[in-house]
Motif scaffolding. Sequence first.
Motif, PDB file in Angstrom:
ATOM      1  N   TYR A   1       0.810  -1.215   0.000  1.00 18.18           N
ATOM      2  CA  TYR A   1       0.000   0.000   0.000  1.00 18.18           C
ATOM      3  C   TYR A   1       0.843   1.264   0.000  1.00 18.18           C
ATOM      4  O   TYR A   1       0.316   2.363  -0.232  1.00 18.18           O
ATOM      5  CB  TYR A   1      -1.066  -0.011   1.101  1.00 18.18           C
ATOM      6  CG  TYR A   1      -0.639  -0.001   2.545  1.00 18.18           C
ATOM      7  CD1 TYR A   1       0.174   0.986   3.074  1.00 18.18           C
ATOM      8  CD2 TYR A   1      -1.102  -0.982   3.416  1.00 18.18           C
ATOM      9  CE1 TYR A   1       0.530   1.003   4.408  1.00 18.18           C
ATOM     10  CE2 TYR A   1      -0.757  -0.988   4.764  1.00 18.18           C
ATOM     11  CZ  TYR A   1       0.058   0.023   5.247  1.00 18.18           C
ATOM     12  OH  TYR A   1       0.409   0.039   6.578  1.00 18.18           O
ATOM     13  N   ALA A   2       2.150   1.149   0.220  1.00 13.04           N
ATOM     14  CA  ALA A   2       3.034   2.319   0.140  1.00 13.04           C
ATOM     15  C   ALA A   2       3.903   2.291  -1.116  1.00 13.04           C
ATOM     16  O   ALA A   2       4.897   3.005  -1.203  1.00 13.04           O
ATOM     17  CB  ALA A   2       3.923   2.373   1.375  1.00 13.04           C
ATOM     18  N   SER A   3       3.524   1.502  -2.104  1.00 13.45           N
ATOM     19  CA  SER A   3       4.436   1.122  -3.185  1.00 13.45           C
ATOM     20  C   SER A   3       4.779   2.228  -4.169  1.00 13.45           C
ATOM     21  O   SER A   3       5.684   2.058  -4.988  1.00 13.45           O
ATOM     22  CB  SER A   3       3.857  -0.075  -3.956  1.00 13.45           C
ATOM     23  OG  SER A   3       2.582   0.236  -4.499  1.00 13.45           O
ATOM     24  N   THR A   4       4.107   3.355  -4.123  1.00 10.45           N
ATOM     25  CA  THR A   4       4.477   4.466  -5.010  1.00 10.45           C
ATOM     26  C   THR A   4       5.475   5.408  -4.348  1.00 10.45           C
ATOM     27  O   THR A   4       5.960   6.344  -4.998  1.00 10.45           O
ATOM     28  CB  THR A   4       3.242   5.290  -5.409  1.00 10.45           C
ATOM     29  OG1 THR A   4       2.619   5.793  -4.215  1.00 10.45           O
ATOM     30  CG2 THR A   4       2.256   4.460  -6.201  1.00 10.45           C
ATOM     31  N   GLY A   5       5.772   5.183  -3.057  1.00 11.56           N
ATOM     32  CA  GLY A   5       6.501   6.203  -2.334  1.00 11.56           C
ATOM     33  C   GLY A   5       5.590   7.412  -2.137  1.00 11.56           C
ATOM     34  O   GLY A   5       4.392   7.382  -2.456  1.00 11.56           O
TER      35      GLY A   5
END
Length: 769
Positions: free
Chosen positions: A332-336
């Motif tokens: 869920y944090a994969s885009t930065g």
Amino acid sequence: MKYIGESVNRVDGIKKVTGSLKYVDDMKMHGMLHAVVKRSPYPHAKIISIDTSEAEKLPGVKAVITGKDVPNRAGLYLEDKTFLATDKVRYRGEAVAAVAAETKEIAKEAIELIKVVYEELPAVTNAVEGLKPDSPLVHPDLGKYKWGSIFYPQPGTNISNHYKIRKGDIDKGFEEADHIVENSFFVPQIQHCPIENHSAIAQMDAEGALTVWASCQSPYAVRKALSVAFDIPLNKLRVLSPAVGGGFGGKAGTTLEGIVIPLARKAKGRPVKLTYSREDEFVNSFVRQGLHASIKTGITRDGKIVAVKNHFVWDGGAYTEYGVNIVRSGGYASTGPYDIPNVWTDSICVYTNHPVGGPYRGFGMSEIHFAIEQNIDMLADKIGMSPVDIRKINGLRPGGRNATGQVIDVCGLQECIDDVVKELDFRKKEKIINSKKVRGTGLACGYKAPSMPNNVASSAVIKLNEDGTAHLLVSAQDIGQGSDTVLVQIASEMLSIPPSKITIKTGDTDNSPYEWQTVASRITYCTGNAVIKACEDIKEQLFELAQIQLGIYKRDLELRDEHVISKIYPDKKVFIGDLALGLAMPDGSGIHGPIIGRGSFIPDNVRNTDKQTGQGEKPVAFWTYGCQGVEIEIDTETGKVDVLKVVSSFDVGKIINPKLIEGQIEGGIVQGLGSGIFEEMILENGIVKNPSFVDYKIPTADDMPEMIVKFVENPEEAGPFGARGVGEPCMVPTAPAIANAVYDALGIRINSLPITAEKVLKALREKRQ
């Protein structure tokens, strides 16, 4: 505010610097037995037989256990482990038997007498290979295990969790892009390296109740896991954590506690102690999971990222009972910390025959940001844009949306970038210092949320004493971060009592109130709010009594300088100690009795994301954003990288204790520096080749850079006095900033950690060819 925002001295400082604070391994008890563990020589093997008969005959041996003594599986999120191997071993070093004896020497001798027959099995030693359909299965019975509803194992495979993000239209996003860039990165396993090794003591009393003393971050979580593993009612199991000498996540779950309990059951009332050696720490406690990351990105010529497709394959190790949540967080944090309209992420946890992967400071964020933040610089280079400008264009702002589609309300990322740019000149061209020394600067951003289930609670109890002092009871553990001091400061501010007059007690599941875990940078936020509510309960009771005593409506009363005071007539007041036991009336009767405040807290309106898309309005309690820049110097003859200067800026909401938060940030920088240029667990065929500080290097005093620590304070609406956690996020950007600085200095990309001298020299040679 009188106490919030002040650098109050650590409440545990004197005990720690004088050595009077007692840790578990310092404890000596009458009749104490010493435990030693027999471990597997293979990374993957079936257990054919175990013969303990000779060990049991050895004089001085009091208890011997094998897997049959620990048949129940346990685990925080996925119940996939037993504390001793039962059917087979899944990593080299896994416990297969244990002995408790009068001395450690006798126990070691007994261990050698235990005969184990194995049938070696093919091992999974690469997470990507472990995904293949024909890969050996580490857990053939995965479908029979229990797990939480927010995790998605795939029985019949080595996948213990597959978390997805599907935001927008990924194909349309790539069609809109002027450039499409694909990059791959690798992050190895590393160790926590706390000063204090794991240690535990267990003792059973005559009524069958068990007491466990453990160097653990989360006594209540440990109690629950042990209760499940050994079928012990919670009222018969007490866990105490008297002091913790560093944790970083490695002491958040259960490890050796599950070995001393079955030994204590057989030891007829005698306490049994087990302390890990440093080699045990490296192999048999949690390691940080490895990560294979592939990122495909679409960007327009003016610098707007329009699409990103991530494939994260995590090396979860032999058991992923805790690691599955790291993979969820990485998903869920994969885009930065960037606002990207079209996102496709597969974050996959894979069983391997490696040491057990688990929580480590940053909880997946350091790993994914090493890839994300290098990828951002590579995109900027592709379109001829500066690393600063591309982050300013794409960085989240209030009103933006992150990977889960959540609308961001509070975000100081842009101000943090500006802080760092002011302190480091990213435009200077002169990099050559002399014939062999070259300098470079690098930038990286990062963000993190508390990676915890939505319904986990914190609680606090405050007892007011008749001399106006107080006892604060919590189960949040101070593992070095300073939470004891911060929680006392919060109570002091709320009750108008000096910190020196409040004593904090923690870490006893029988006598301190419930706390989920000391993890996730959540203690200031969650436990701090529980303390505030306990103080509000105290205040309400004080005002009820004071309005009787003073004859003033409680709406016209306030707390000031240890007194309940009239807002209108300040000379009318009563000392809070005089109300601590209730009121004595003129006719000899009494009112109320002792004042005890109670508070509990669960974050509001935090809900699960959608299983298929990962989208959700509020999947986490809050996000902490920040930026770091580094200046490095590289010796082109040796390849050695020296970090000269680090500038850090984070939006912390509200600073509770400036001195403590600066220490947190500086510690995070140094730990990030360690993973950036030093630390790696070298694994060959499932065997850890460097399980000691002789071969595994961490930063020393000689490696300390100049550190400039800045803060942005955009208050968190639900945070105590506006505060949010920063203990983990401050480590996240360091390693990628160093990698970006290496490229700035030499024009070479190091896509795997750590950035060693050997890798730098190899890349330089390849560049010159």
